[in-house]
Design an enzyme around this catalytic site. Structure first.
Site, mmCIF file in Angstrom:
data_model
loop_
_atom_site.group_PDB
_atom_site.id
_atom_site.type_symbol
_atom_site.label_atom_id
_atom_site.label_comp_id
_atom_site.label_asym_id
_atom_site.label_seq_id
_atom_site.Cartn_x
_atom_site.Cartn_y
_atom_site.Cartn_z
ATOM 1 N N GLY A 1 61.879 33.699 76.206
ATOM 2 C CA GLY A 1 62.774 33.368 75.053
ATOM 3 C C GLY A 1 63.949 34.379 74.607
ATOM 4 C CB CYS B 1 60.313 36.644 80.260
ATOM 5 S SG CYS B 1 62.242 37.371 80.040
ATOM 6 C CE1 TYR B 2 61.247 37.949 72.035
ATOM 7 C CE2 TYR B 2 59.512 36.599 71.715
ATOM 8 C CZ TYR B 2 60.385 37.420 71.341
ATOM 9 O OH TYR B 2 60.041 37.675 69.836
ATOM 10 C CG HIS C 1 61.280 33.689 84.016
ATOM 11 N ND1 HIS C 1 60.952 33.011 82.729
ATOM 12 C CD2 HIS C 1 62.311 34.655 83.730
ATOM 13 C CE1 HIS C 1 61.772 33.551 81.815
ATOM 14 N NE2 HIS C 1 62.502 34.250 82.193
ATOM 15 C CD GLU D 1 58.725 30.692 84.239
ATOM 16 O OE1 GLU D 1 57.805 31.711 84.608
ATOM 17 O OE2 GLU D 1 59.338 30.795 83.391
ATOM 18 C CB SER E 1 62.580 -0.695 80.191
ATOM 19 O OG SER E 1 62.112 0.255 81.238
ATOM 20 N N GLY E 2 60.966 -2.103 82.861
ATOM 21 C CA GLY E 2 61.130 -2.051 84.305
ATOM 22 C C GLY E 2 61.061 -0.696 84.794
ATOM 23 N N GLY E 3 61.472 0.269 83.964
ATOM 24 C CA GLY E 3 61.440 1.703 84.414
ATOM 25 C C GLY E 3 59.985 2.240 84.632
ATOM 26 C CB VAL E 4 58.721 5.346 86.500
ATOM 27 C CG1 VAL E 4 57.561 5.584 86.595
ATOM 28 C CG2 VAL E 4 59.765 5.046 87.511
ATOM 29 C CG ASP E 5 58.386 6.789 81.817
ATOM 30 O OD1 ASP E 5 57.913 7.399 82.897
ATOM 31 O OD2 ASP E 5 59.407 7.736 81.456
ATOM 32 C CB SER E 6 58.057 0.757 79.788
ATOM 33 O OG SER E 6 58.867 0.323 80.802
ATOM 34 C CB SER E 7 56.419 -0.313 85.120
ATOM 35 O OG SER E 7 57.803 -0.762 84.960
ATOM 36 C CE LYS F 1 60.286 9.298 85.258
ATOM 37 N NZ LYS F 1 60.525 8.427 83.905
#
Ligand code: XMP
Length: 528
Positions: free
Chosen positions: A59, A86-87, A173, A175, A227-233, A373
């Site tokens: 942070g 870190c923080y 870090h 990550e 929408s045809g996008g990945v998430d809604s499909s 994602k």
């Protein structure tokens, strides 16, 4: 669907660091489920959630500043292993009686570190490695019970550990990819110290989610904006597997899609495709062009597209009548609430499928709410959705509307669609040829996102024997790990020249082809 229960989990407490989502992604790469929560999450709630371990993020604050975000020492007395980063490391030291001070030398960026490899946190880790640092304070002395477990040239406590209480801290870090041994260190904490077994697998997610959806929906009716996008499909197909004919999906073609995209979506999800989605396509292209006529201001364009999308969707929903559930393809990065509140709005992002106000529904269903994602993609492949759909690059909700600088018209949409299709086709062909000659490996220049955009510039050219005064198209291709920062991909010059030639020869209305080399920041990926 808001919470995932009965699952081994880790908790990440957010103190406002910029890499917090990355920490969560790394933990999930260990096949361990984790959630990010604001640092204010009450102790009682933590006990109820019964996590296997807790990670405190970095942070921007100083632990000794009056208004800095803090936690009580009780957090370290729960008997749950804690890793401070870190923080978070400084906070652990500060709260438990150590000393944190301004470092005589701040460290930023790649920094060599030496660690004590006898401890569990650094098991099988190289004693000397490069880490990613970003701090102006440091731990000057460790609290009672702790031992320093790593140092750099300027930082005497780059890591500290109290194995008897299972409390660990690292100033760097782990990550970020620049920390060479970072993932191993996080894995040592999550698996070795917290004792997680790694039971977060996407195939079991699919089975469990389908069962949970069936139970929750019962015989109710579900409406989904596709929408045809990945998430809604992926959300739609999950729902279709769970409740079949009870689902209706509405696909609004706003006329700002890529070339042929509307037909492609219809081919996969429509009546001729392999899913039972009760697919309804609404051709609202003209409606959107009318609403956007004369509008040049980017935020206003975004606003109109988002608003109209919802209104068109609402109208269709009304025709369907009463539904019980409204389904959305919301994913985890959309819902994570920052520990320190929201940062400045650069652009008002929206996913098509925002919340309509006048649709008569009882509840919202977001089956992908807790997934990143890459996890959504895995679920999509598990469900048998074609790879070209599941693995495609992100496409923003407002579509080509934000890839045309200035006023959007049907003519400009057609121009940018054609140029974009050529660019994508040639780039993908070149990448395919590379892969064939390089044992399937991706070319180093492969962008994470690439598209053509239409500038608002017109300039003079010559074609045949005549003067032209036409549009200029900009080619944008970026490499990015998280879409928060990005750099232009170094595409082969021969590819760029070939693309330029094809666009100028084949797309009427373009006489100039520019390459957008800007990094993010200062530019953004999209042009508006
Ligand atoms: P920027 O342009 O902000 O984009 O650098 C970062 C990433 O977000 C995508 N993007 C959007 N996605 N709705 C979306 O669903 C939006 O309004 C939107 N605007 C930008 C962009 O394509 C890039 O991947």
């Amino acid at each position: 669907m808001a919470e995932i229960t009965n699952q081994e989990k880790m908790i990440i407490l957010d103190f406002g660091g910029q890499y917090n989502q990355l920490i969560a992604r790394r933990v999930r790469e260990c096949q361990v489920y984790c959630e990010i929560h604001p640092y204010t999450l009450p102790l009682e709630r933590i006990r109820e959630m019964n996590p296997k371990g807790i990670i405190l993020t970095g942070g921007p604050n100083s632990v000794y500043a009056a208004d800095s975000p803090v936690c009580g020492k009780e957090l370290f007395e729960l008997g749950i292993p804690v890793l401070g980063i870190c923080y978070g490391a400084q906070l652990m030291a500060h709260v438990l009686g150590g000393k944190v001070a301004t470092a005589p030398v701040s460290e930023y960026g790649r920094t060599p570190v030496t660690v004590d490899t006898r401890g569990e946190l650094f098991r099988d880790v190289n004693e000397h490695s490069i880490t990613w640092m970003s701090h102006t304070d440091y731990i000057a002395s460790v609290p009672a019970g702790f031992q320093a477990a790593g140092h750099t040239q300027n930082c005497p406590v780059a890591a500290m550990a109290d194995p008897s209480r299972r409390l660990y801290a690292v100033q760097f870090h782990p990550e970020v990819v620049h920390s060479e041994e970072g993932f191993k260190i996080l894995k040592n904490f999550v698996i070795g110290i917290c004792g997680c077994t790694g039971d977060w697998q996407m195939d079991s997610f699919v089975d469990k989610t389908i069962a949970a959806l069936r139970e929750r929906i019962g015989s109710g009716r579900v409406l989904c904006a596709l929408s045809g996008g990945v998430d809604s499909s992926v959300a739609a197909v999950l729902l279709s597997k769970a409740v079949g004919e009870q689902l209706t999906c509405v696909f609004v073609d706003h006329g700002l899609l890529r070339k042929d995209e509307g037909d492609e979506v219809e081919a996969v999800f429509g009546p001729g495709g392999s899913y039972r989605l009760n697919f309804i396509r609404v051709n609202a292209q003209q409606h959107f062009y009318e609403k956007l006529a004369g509008v040049t201001e980017p935020e206003q364009k975004r606003h109109i597209i988002g608003e109209e999308f919802i209104r068109v969707f609402e109208r269709e929903a009304k025709k369907i009548g009463k539904v019980d559930f409204l389904a959305q393809g919301t994913i985890y990065p959309d819902v994570i609430e920052s520990g320190l509140g929201d940062s400045a709005t650069i652009k008002s992002h929206h996913n098509v499928g925002g919340l309509p106000e006048h649709v008569d529904f009882r509840e919202i269903i977001e089956p992908l709410r807790m997934l990143f994602k890459d996890e959504v993609r895995k679920v999509g492949l598990q469900l048998g959705i074609p790879e070209r759909l599941v693995c495609r690059q992100p496409f923003p909700g407002p579509g080509l509307g934000i890839r045309i600088i200035g006023e959007v018209t049907a003519e400009k949409v057609k121009i940018v669609q054609e140029a974009d299709a050529i660019f994508r086709e040639e780039l993908e062909k070149a990448a395919g040829e590379w892969r064939e000659s390089a044992n399937g490996t991706m070319p180093p220049w492969m962008p994470d996102q690439y598209f053509a955009a239409l500038t608002n510039m017109r300039s003079v050219g010559v074609m045949g024997d005549g003067r032209t005064y036409d549009h200029a198209v900009a080619l944008r291709a970026v490499q990015t790990s998280d879409f928060m920062t990005a750099e232009a991909a170094e595409l082969p010059w021969s590819l760029m020249k070939h693309v330029m030639n094809r666009i100028i020869n084949e797309v009427k209305g373009i006489n100039r082809c520019l390459v957008d080399l800007s990094s993010k920041p200062a530019a953004t990926i999209e042009l508006e």
